[in-house]
Scaffold this active site. Structure first.
Site, PDB file in Angstrom:
ATOM      1  N   ASN A 207       0.962  -1.191   0.005  1.00 56.31           N
ATOM      2  CA  ASN A 207       0.047   0.138   0.072  1.00 56.31           C
ATOM      3  C   ASN A 207       0.744   1.332   0.149  1.00 56.31           C
ATOM      4  O   ASN A 207       2.095   1.123  -0.004  1.00 56.31           O
ATOM      5  CB  ASN A 207      -0.944  -0.117   1.104  1.00 56.31           C
ATOM      6  CG  ASN A 207      -0.075   0.016   2.617  1.00 56.31           C
ATOM      7  OD1 ASN A 207       0.620   0.619   2.912  1.00 56.31           O
ATOM      8  ND2 ASN A 207      -0.270  -1.339   3.046  1.00 56.31           N
ATOM      9  N   ILE A 304      -2.417  -7.555  14.119  1.00 54.91           N
ATOM     10  CA  ILE A 304      -1.262  -7.507  15.192  1.00 54.91           C
ATOM     11  C   ILE A 304      -1.974  -6.718  16.557  1.00 54.91           C
ATOM     12  O   ILE A 304      -1.795  -7.004  17.490  1.00 54.91           O
ATOM     13  CB  ILE A 304      -0.098  -6.959  14.803  1.00 54.91           C
ATOM     14  CG1 ILE A 304       0.399  -7.531  13.323  1.00 54.91           C
ATOM     15  CG2 ILE A 304       1.098  -6.699  15.364  1.00 54.91           C
ATOM     16  CD1 ILE A 304       1.376  -6.750  12.354  1.00 54.91           C
ATOM     17  N   LYS A 338     -11.710  -3.685  18.699  1.00 55.28           N
ATOM     18  CA  LYS A 338     -10.181  -4.302  18.773  1.00 55.28           C
ATOM     19  C   LYS A 338      -9.807  -4.092  20.549  1.00 55.28           C
ATOM     20  O   LYS A 338      -8.654  -4.452  20.902  1.00 55.28           O
ATOM     21  CB  LYS A 338      -9.280  -3.441  17.951  1.00 55.28           C
ATOM     22  CG  LYS A 338      -9.515  -4.058  16.466  1.00 55.28           C
ATOM     23  CD  LYS A 338      -8.312  -3.324  15.742  1.00 55.28           C
ATOM     24  CE  LYS A 338      -8.499  -3.609  14.126  1.00 55.28           C
ATOM     25  NZ  LYS A 338      -7.249  -3.622  13.591  1.00 55.28           N
TER      26      LYS A 338
HETATM   27  O1  C5P Z   1      -8.914  -2.720  10.990  1.00 61.58           O
HETATM   28  P1  C5P Z   1      -7.991  -1.861  10.285  1.00 61.58           P
HETATM   29  O2  C5P Z   1      -6.747  -2.427   9.686  1.00 61.58           O
HETATM   30  O3  C5P Z   1      -8.372  -0.600   9.610  1.00 61.58           O
HETATM   31  O4  C5P Z   1      -7.163  -1.353  11.600  1.00 61.58           O
HETATM   32  C1  C5P Z   1      -6.045  -0.299  11.546  1.00 61.58           C
HETATM   33  C2  C5P Z   1      -5.297  -0.607  12.947  1.00 61.58           C
HETATM   34  O5  C5P Z   1      -4.844  -1.765  13.001  1.00 61.58           O
HETATM   35  C3  C5P Z   1      -3.982   0.082  12.476  1.00 61.58           C
HETATM   36  O6  C5P Z   1      -3.581   0.496  13.875  1.00 61.58           O
HETATM   37  C4  C5P Z   1      -3.039  -1.175  12.160  1.00 61.58           C
HETATM   38  O7  C5P Z   1      -1.548  -0.844  12.195  1.00 61.58           O
HETATM   39  C5  C5P Z   1      -3.609  -2.317  12.888  1.00 61.58           C
HETATM   40  N1  C5P Z   1      -3.495  -3.410  12.042  1.00 61.58           N
HETATM   41  C6  C5P Z   1      -2.660  -4.603  12.538  1.00 61.58           C
HETATM   42  N2  C5P Z   1      -2.772  -5.664  11.926  1.00 61.58           N
HETATM   43  C7  C5P Z   1      -3.458  -5.843  10.781  1.00 61.58           C
HETATM   44  C8  C5P Z   1      -4.235  -4.883  10.345  1.00 61.58           C
HETATM   45  C9  C5P Z   1      -4.107  -3.640  10.977  1.00 61.58           C
HETATM   46  O8  C5P Z   1      -2.071  -4.271  13.652  1.00 61.58           O
HETATM   47  N3  C5P Z   1      -3.408  -7.236  10.197  1.00 61.58           N
END
Ligand code: C5P
Length: 397
Positions: A207, A304, A338
């Site tokens: 991205n 994560i 979350k």
């Molecule tokens: O649900 P979404 O991806 O929009 O959430 C964004 C947040 O979740 C950000 O803080 C991003 O760093 C974290 N994130 C993560 N692992 C993922 C996807 C998003 O830690 N696989």
């Protein structure tokens, strides 16, 4: 500030007269001030003035006749709590950036392990010159504090950016420097940048994240006294000074590094734009062009942030929500689902978010009013954000 050993380096510039006042203020605050003057500085102010004001011998030469004095030079570099160069001329800044050591002051700067701060003073064109700006950026990357310059009347009858800060302003900055910092000793883990999910040996899904926000936050947290670990996807950014950086490529790798590093973390800040899906299979060889259409099968990556928030000894957990629409609504949903302590929402679009140097942030927390940080440089927003986080932690006990 009592009994702090401060080396005050004075280089050639009319602002050198302000350093006499600075010396007086420091001595008044019971600092031990050792002044080193370059040869050019002595064209503007005499060593005798500084000797009288500091109550200490002033050093001007690299090679003194006196052997004892030569040994003292090295001792000087070792004993300093802080080295302040005021004024710092364009020439001295260039020497510092390139690591030259052709006089006592530049040698001491190279030999010391003490923090260094410089207060630039020069004509506005010299300050704006790309090479000076490049040198300043390189010093900043090495963790050298840049204090000023200020805008105003310059000695060359021009008006602009280039005036050295006033003695009282530099004195306050020194005082702040020695005051215990807001995140002193706090362990912070930050994720930043994009991830790359391999399709085959030469292609990947990724991205537009540049990592700028996360790196700015890492730098601001380090400057606030925190012990910072930065787990970063591929970016072109330089490692922030005094930050432990661990480079990763994929979401899976980022996940395992976070889990490895999370122990003893007080604050987890997830700024990374982690891929939500990765190719179900990574081809061993380059995928060949075949029919008109190619269907990719994707599977979910580990979340994560959600995994950290589920830990029994969960740190203060902060997520970032980059959105193109319904910013607040989506962010609130993420905060809840979350189980986060805080979420920072930002809109991604023209001049905002991912690749931009600027941003605007909306900070949402559980049981607390929202805070809006309006459009500004990411470096500035990072400092404000870190102050907000530090206050939250303090009140949480
Ligand atoms: O649900 P979404 O991806 O929009 O959430 C964004 C947040 O979740 C950000 O803080 C991003 O760093 C974290 N994130 C993560 N692992 C993922 C996807 C998003 O830690 N696989």
């Amino acid at each position: 500030m009592q009994n702090k050993n401060i080396i005050l380096g004075i280089t050639g510039g009319i602002a050198a007269y302000k350093s006499a006042e600075l010396t007086r203020l420091l001595r008044h605050a019971d600092c031990n001030v050792r002044v080193i003057m370059t040869q050019n500085a002595q064209e503007f102010i005499t060593p005798l003035t500084l000797q009288t004001l500091s109550g200490n011998q002033v050093y001007t030469k690299m090679f003194a006749q006196d052997l004892e004095l030569n040994i003292k030079h090295i001792a000087l570099a070792r004993s300093a709590d802080l080295v302040v160069i005021a004024p710092a001329s364009a020439n001295f800044i260039a020497k510092l950036a390139y690591g030259l050591a052709d006089d006592l002051l530049s040698t001491v700067c190279l030999a010391t392990t003490a923090p260094i701060a410089i207060a630039p003073a020069m004509n506005k064109i010299m300050w704006q010159n790309t090479i000076t700006q490049k040198n300043i950026a390189s010093l900043q990357d090495r963790g050298i504090n840049i204090w000023g310059p200020a805008a105003g009347d310059l000695a060359c009858n021009e008006i602009g950016l280039g005036r050295m800060l006033e003695a009282t302003e530099i004195f306050s900055l020194i005082k702040n420097f020695f005051t215990s910092k807001i995140l002193q000793g706090v362990n912070i883990l930050i994720t930043a940048g994009p991830t790359q999910e391999a399709l085959d040996p030469v292609r990947f899904l990724t991205n537009k994240s540049s990592g700028k926000m996360g790196y700015a936050i890492a730098r601001a947290a380090e400057q606030a006294g925190a012990n910072v670990t930065l787990i970063s996807g591929p970016t072109s950014l330089l490692n922030p000074p005094n930050v432990k950086r661990i480079g990763v490529i994929s979401a899976e790798e980022m996940y395992s590094q976070v889990i490895k590093q999370i122990k003893n973390t007080a604050i987890f800040i997830s700024t990374a734009a982690v891929a939500d899906y990765r190719p179900a299979k990574t081809a061993k060889q380059k995928i060949k062009k075949t029919g008109e259409e190619l269907t990719l099968e994707l599977q979910k990556t580990p979340d994560i942030l959600a995994a950290v928030a589920r830990l029994p000894k969960k740190p203060f957990t902060i997520g970032f929500a980059a959105e193109t629409e319904n910013v607040k609504k989506n962010a609130i949903k993420k905060l809840q689902t979350k189980n986060l302590d805080m979420i920072v929402a930002n809109k991604v679009g023209k001049n905002l978010g991912f690749e931009s140097d600027n941003n605007e942030l909306l900070i949402l927390s559980k049981n607390a009013p929202e805070i809006k940080l309006s459009y500004a440089a990411k470096t500035q927003l990072a400092k404000e954000f870190i102050t907000i986080v530090a206050n939250k932690i303090k009140h949480k006990g």
